[in-house]
Design an enzyme around this catalytic site. Structure first.
Site, PDB file in Angstrom:
ATOM      1  N   GLU A  81     -54.133  18.373 -10.238  1.00  0.00           N
ATOM      2  CA  GLU A  81     -55.067  18.869 -11.270  1.00  0.00           C
ATOM      3  C   GLU A  81     -54.360  19.710 -12.330  1.00  0.00           C
ATOM      4  O   GLU A  81     -54.775  20.840 -12.631  1.00  0.00           O
ATOM      5  CB  GLU A  81     -56.208  19.674 -10.615  1.00  0.00           C
ATOM      6  CG  GLU A  81     -57.102  18.819  -9.754  1.00  0.00           C
ATOM      7  CD  GLU A  81     -58.386  19.513  -9.281  1.00  0.00           C
ATOM      8  OE1 GLU A  81     -58.526  20.737  -9.431  1.00  0.00           O
ATOM      9  OE2 GLU A  81     -59.260  18.800  -8.746  1.00  0.00           O
ATOM     10  N   GLU A  84     -59.577  13.055  -4.408  1.00  0.00           N
ATOM     11  CA  GLU A  84     -60.531  14.113  -4.015  1.00  0.00           C
ATOM     12  C   GLU A  84     -61.922  13.640  -4.425  1.00  0.00           C
ATOM     13  O   GLU A  84     -62.190  13.475  -5.631  1.00  0.00           O
ATOM     14  CB  GLU A  84     -60.209  15.448  -4.689  1.00  0.00           C
ATOM     15  CG  GLU A  84     -59.008  16.145  -4.096  1.00  0.00           C
ATOM     16  CD  GLU A  84     -58.791  17.544  -4.675  1.00  0.00           C
ATOM     17  OE1 GLU A  84     -59.779  18.225  -4.990  1.00  0.00           O
ATOM     18  OE2 GLU A  84     -57.610  17.923  -4.807  1.00  0.00           O
TER      19      GLU A  84
HETATM   20  O1  AHR Z   1     -60.679  20.446  -2.550  1.00  0.00           O
HETATM   21  C1  AHR Z   1     -60.761  21.755  -3.025  1.00  0.00           C
HETATM   22  C2  AHR Z   1     -60.052  21.937  -4.373  1.00  0.00           C
HETATM   23  O2  AHR Z   1     -60.724  21.184  -5.345  1.00  0.00           O
HETATM   24  C3  AHR Z   1     -58.630  21.449  -4.450  1.00  0.00           C
HETATM   25  O3  AHR Z   1     -57.702  22.387  -4.033  1.00  0.00           O
HETATM   26  C4  AHR Z   1     -58.461  21.186  -5.921  1.00  0.00           C
HETATM   27  O4  AHR Z   1     -57.530  20.178  -6.176  1.00  0.00           O
HETATM   28  C5  AHR Z   1     -59.852  20.855  -6.400  1.00  0.00           C
HETATM   29  O5  AHR Z   1     -60.203  21.579  -7.530  1.00  0.00           O
END
Ligand code: AHR
Length: 509
Positions: A173, A292
């Site tokens: 990210e 994610e």
């Molecule tokens: O999954 C929790 C968080 O969400 C992770 O660390 C990040 O990559 C995202 O913003």
């Protein structure tokens, strides 16, 4: 007349279902590692300190791949501090989650746990506070043969054989201002290209994931993908996508249509990647690592990383509890992922244990399944072989957040042996009848499972999770779910606000 019609044809195929689509994620965050997968004092701990009860649930969940060690955590991680003799490792203050990381579990402990459990690791390198050197060194540590500095360090630390880690994330990210070492698209694109180039020189067999946008709502979305891929197109294999969905202010209709938002997001990232490819006159296709995704009450329950106090000893951070409604949405998000099997070979349910997770634990106590566990495990088990290009004709409904969305969604998979997996969501608040038109093949349904949404607030603990499972999760009596069969059409009835999976056979006529 049925409410929706779904056409299945054995020749209409989306693509092979890569098993890595059912991946998940363990970050050094809260209790994902400590008192999650790892708790040496627990009665169920194995000789390495990892919880057997948790590992058994992970096997039942059907997760073949796990991403590690972050997430936001990776962007300030010094991996060298967490290898070698444990008693010599120093704790460090992780700025991403403002937590003291004891460094008891590091690269070797994680990779050896994954290996013992038959899980493919997906590793991430720190491109926040670090760069090309640390990334190439970590890869050499993991995959190098004896005779070079970092590979020899691994051997000195007791592991002779290279781990052969295939999948590598180039940071995490990096478009997000919350990320430690956040960069603009040009800075990140150049760094990712150089780190990726060096890593492929260390081990050309790896697959690289470059960071895409943290969500479709990021102000830089689109431009970020274009710029980053303009630097990295020839080096990377996948671009990442992250998306979390939640119910806002009781708006169930929008929440139930989260899969439509995910669908749009994937289409837009694919379009952005293909536009860069077209401009370069390249035959290469960049695929998606949706590394994610989940339901996360991020806006409604989470105070934000920077508002967390500095904590130690595996604090409880973002331990969302899930309802039957959340589980229906998770099932429907999987429908979307399956329908993009041609461009999404890798995905990770974020996360795996305790942190926005399908598996929960208590320190020294039980491990249990959240409601979201059930649709995930069932899809991972039944979705085999090839995803069909399912044609869905269903009325749409208006949602506040995602515009018009179909009332019924569907995905189907067929194995070489004709084993069928069929996944259906009814997003409406009434019973619907769905015609399954099977063209060119005979269809038989044998087994069914259904998750229905509830109206109860979710409560932490194994008792509540068991109660939700009892009321919302059930086997479907196929004979009564099928309300008609005529002329190549099987009609099934779906409960209101439900996600249903059928197995059966789909064999050429
Ligand atoms: O999954 C929790 C968080 O969400 C992770 O660390 C990040 O990559 C995202 O913003």
């Amino acid at each position: 007349m049925a409410d929706a019609r779904i056409t299945l044809h054995p020749d209409f195929r989306r693509g092979t279902v890569d098993r890595r689509l059912f991946g998940s994620f363990v970050e050094h965050l809260g209790r994902a590692v400590y008192t999650g997968i790892y708790e040496p004092e627990h009665a169920q701990a194995d000789e390495h300190g990892f919880r057997r009860d948790v590992a058994d649930l992970i096997t039942e969940l059907g997760v073949p791949m796990v991403r590690y060690p972050g997430g936001n955590f990776v962007s300030n991680y010094v991996w060298e501090d967490a290898v070698g003799p444990v008693e010599e490792r120093k704790p460090f203050l992780d700025l991403a989650w403002r937590t003291v990381e004891p460094n008891l579990v590091g690269t070797d402990e994680f990779l050896q746990w994954a290996e013992r459990e038959g899980i493919e690791p997906m590793m991430a390198v720190n491109l926040g506070t670090r760069g090309v050197d640390a990334a190439a060194a970590l890869l050499e540590y993991c995959n190098g043969e004896a005779g070079t500095r970092w590979a020899d360090l691994r051997i000195a630390n007791g592991r002779t054989e290279p781990y052969g880690v295939k999948l590598w994330c180039l940071g995490n990210e990096m478009d997000g201002p919350w990320q430690i070492g956040h960069k603009d698209a040009h800075e990140y694109g150049k760094l990712a290209a150089e780190a990726g180039k060096a890593m492929k020189l260390v081990d050309p067999s790896i697959e690289l994931v470059v960071c895409g946008s943290s969500s479709m709502q990021m102000p830089t979305f689109g431009e970020w993908e274009r710029v980053v891929l303009s630097y990295t197109y020839d080096i990377v294999d996948h671009i990442s996508m992250h998306a979390y969905y939640e119910e806002h202010g009781g708006d169930r209709r929008s929440f139930l249509a989260s899969g439509t938002a995910m669908d749009q997001f994937i289409d837009r990232v694919v379009a952005s990647a293909d536009a860069v490819g077209a401009e370069r006159r390249s035959d290469k296709k960049i695929t998606i690592s949706f590394d994610e995704w989940n339901v996360w009450y991020l806006e409604t329950r989470f105070p934000g990383e920077s508002n967390l106090p500095i904590q130690r000893d595996a604090p409880r951070i973002i331990e969302d509890v899930y309802s039957g409604l959340d589980a229906v949405v998770v099932g429907d998000l999987l429908v979307t992922l399956l329908n993009h099997a041609d461009r999404v070979p890798v995905a990770a349910l974020a996360q795996l244990v305790n942190v926005i997770a399908p598996i929960m634990t208590e320190p020294g106590g039980e491990a249990w399944r959240q409601p979201t566990f059930h649709p995930f495990a069932t899809t991972a088990r039944l979705a085999q072989g090839t995803a069909l290009d399912v044609r869905v004709e269903a009325p749409s409904y208006e949602t506040t957040r995602h515009g018009a969305a179909p009332t019924v969604t569907a995905a189907a998979t067929v194995g070489d042996d004709g084993a069928l997996g069929l996944f259906l969501t009814n997003r409406t608040d009434r019973v619907v009848e769905v015609d399954l038109a099977h063209v060119g093949a005979a269809l038989a349904l044998t087994e069914g499972h259904q998750m229905v949404a509830d109206h109860e607030p979710a409560v932490h603990g194994p008792e509540h999770a068991a109660k939700v499972a009892e009321t919302c999760w059930s086997s479907v009596d196929v004979a009564s779910a099928v309300t008609g069969t005529a002329g190549g059409t099987t009609t099934v009835r779906l409960a209101p606000e439900s996600w249903t999976a059928f197995s059966g056979t789909f064999t050429r006529a």
